[in-house]
Design a protein around this motif. Sequence first.
Motif, PDB file in Angstrom:
ATOM      1  N   PHE A   4       0.824  -1.202   0.000  1.00  0.00           N
ATOM      2  CA  PHE A   4       0.000   0.000   0.000  1.00  0.00           C
ATOM      3  C   PHE A   4       0.859   1.252   0.000  1.00  0.00           C
ATOM      4  O   PHE A   4       0.523   2.246  -0.620  1.00  0.00           O
ATOM      5  CB  PHE A   4      -0.937   0.015   1.213  1.00  0.00           C
ATOM      6  CG  PHE A   4      -2.020  -1.014   1.131  1.00  0.00           C
ATOM      7  CD1 PHE A   4      -2.936  -1.001   0.099  1.00  0.00           C
ATOM      8  CD2 PHE A   4      -2.123  -2.006   2.089  1.00  0.00           C
ATOM      9  CE1 PHE A   4      -3.936  -1.942   0.014  1.00  0.00           C
ATOM     10  CE2 PHE A   4      -3.128  -2.956   2.011  1.00  0.00           C
ATOM     11  CZ  PHE A   4      -4.030  -2.931   0.973  1.00  0.00           C
ATOM     12  N   LYS A   5       2.003   1.208   0.691  1.00  0.00           N
ATOM     13  CA  LYS A   5       2.885   2.370   0.733  1.00  0.00           C
ATOM     14  C   LYS A   5       3.395   2.699  -0.668  1.00  0.00           C
ATOM     15  O   LYS A   5       3.416   3.860  -1.063  1.00  0.00           O
ATOM     16  CB  LYS A   5       4.061   2.119   1.668  1.00  0.00           C
ATOM     17  CG  LYS A   5       4.992   3.318   1.768  1.00  0.00           C
ATOM     18  CD  LYS A   5       6.258   2.989   2.509  1.00  0.00           C
ATOM     19  CE  LYS A   5       7.207   4.146   2.592  1.00  0.00           C
ATOM     20  NZ  LYS A   5       7.487   4.841   1.364  1.00  0.00           N
ATOM     21  N   GLU A   7       2.003   1.921  -3.548  1.00  0.00           N
ATOM     22  CA  GLU A   7       0.884   2.418  -4.354  1.00  0.00           C
ATOM     23  C   GLU A   7       0.540   3.858  -3.969  1.00  0.00           C
ATOM     24  O   GLU A   7       0.275   4.693  -4.833  1.00  0.00           O
ATOM     25  CB  GLU A   7      -0.320   1.510  -4.189  1.00  0.00           C
ATOM     26  CG  GLU A   7      -0.101   0.137  -4.820  1.00  0.00           C
ATOM     27  CD  GLU A   7      -1.249  -0.822  -4.600  1.00  0.00           C
ATOM     28  OE1 GLU A   7      -2.377  -0.354  -4.328  1.00  0.00           O
ATOM     29  OE2 GLU A   7      -1.015  -2.024  -4.710  1.00  0.00           O
ATOM     30  N   LYS A   8       0.571   4.133  -2.671  1.00  0.00           N
ATOM     31  CA  LYS A   8       0.294   5.496  -2.194  1.00  0.00           C
ATOM     32  C   LYS A   8       1.343   6.460  -2.727  1.00  0.00           C
ATOM     33  O   LYS A   8       1.016   7.558  -3.182  1.00  0.00           O
ATOM     34  CB  LYS A   8       0.282   5.535  -0.669  1.00  0.00           C
ATOM     35  CG  LYS A   8       0.116   6.941  -0.093  1.00  0.00           C
ATOM     36  CD  LYS A   8       0.581   7.044   1.338  1.00  0.00           C
ATOM     37  CE  LYS A   8       2.043   6.872   1.479  1.00  0.00           C
ATOM     38  NZ  LYS A   8       2.879   8.007   1.743  1.00  0.00           N
ATOM     39  N   ASP A   9       2.618   6.049  -2.688  1.00  0.00           N
ATOM     40  CA  ASP A   9       3.694   6.914  -3.179  1.00  0.00           C
ATOM     41  C   ASP A   9       3.531   7.232  -4.663  1.00  0.00           C
ATOM     42  O   ASP A   9       3.774   8.358  -5.089  1.00  0.00           O
ATOM     43  CB  ASP A   9       5.062   6.268  -2.933  1.00  0.00           C
ATOM     44  CG  ASP A   9       5.504   6.355  -1.486  1.00  0.00           C
ATOM     45  OD1 ASP A   9       4.903   7.150  -0.725  1.00  0.00           O
ATOM     46  OD2 ASP A   9       6.433   5.621  -1.107  1.00  0.00           O
ATOM     47  N   ILE A  11       0.679   7.292  -6.398  1.00  0.00           N
ATOM     48  CA  ILE A  11      -0.501   8.164  -6.574  1.00  0.00           C
ATOM     49  C   ILE A  11      -0.216   9.577  -6.070  1.00  0.00           C
ATOM     50  O   ILE A  11      -0.448  10.564  -6.776  1.00  0.00           O
ATOM     51  CB  ILE A  11      -1.724   7.560  -5.873  1.00  0.00           C
ATOM     52  CG1 ILE A  11      -2.140   6.266  -6.583  1.00  0.00           C
ATOM     53  CG2 ILE A  11      -2.881   8.547  -5.830  1.00  0.00           C
ATOM     54  CD1 ILE A  11      -3.153   5.432  -5.835  1.00  0.00           C
ATOM     55  N   VAL A  12       0.310   9.676  -4.846  1.00  0.00           N
ATOM     56  CA  VAL A  12       0.570  10.995  -4.256  1.00  0.00           C
ATOM     57  C   VAL A  12       1.677  11.705  -5.033  1.00  0.00           C
ATOM     58  O   VAL A  12       1.591  12.906  -5.303  1.00  0.00           O
ATOM     59  CB  VAL A  12       0.933  10.862  -2.760  1.00  0.00           C
ATOM     60  CG1 VAL A  12       1.416  12.186  -2.192  1.00  0.00           C
ATOM     61  CG2 VAL A  12      -0.262  10.359  -1.968  1.00  0.00           C
ATOM     62  N   GLY A  39       7.991   4.805  -5.468  1.00  0.00           N
ATOM     63  CA  GLY A  39       6.873   3.868  -5.393  1.00  0.00           C
ATOM     64  C   GLY A  39       6.927   2.825  -6.499  1.00  0.00           C
ATOM     65  O   GLY A  39       6.699   1.637  -6.267  1.00  0.00           O
TER      66      GLY A  39
END
Length: 109
Positions: A4-5, A7-9, A11-12, A39
């Motif tokens: 998740f980290k 994927e978050k990186d 996207i963000v 990411g």
Amino acid sequence: MGTFKDEKDVIVGSAKEKIGGWTKNEELEQSGKEQAMEGRIGQEHREQRVDELDRQNDERDARNDRTTPETIGQEELLSEEHPDLNKMTSTERRDADQLKHFTGIEDKL
């Protein structure tokens, strides 16, 4: 596939990059590019590790398939004295390895 980290990186970081481009904030845009790249690299490493574990599990399964009742003996094959003969599919073994990794059990063993 990644954590998740990661994927978050991605996207963000992509969002920061676009917002930095719209607002002409080069520092924000560069920060977003770096975060998105980190990411993606994390996702690639994770995919490579999963592929490696799948390959190892397939090799292990192939070695276990060569073990036949003629080489072990029918009585020993059915015996509870050989817990390693309880075969797991490569998918089940991969899931168990991932569970150990994410719960931290692997470090304690």
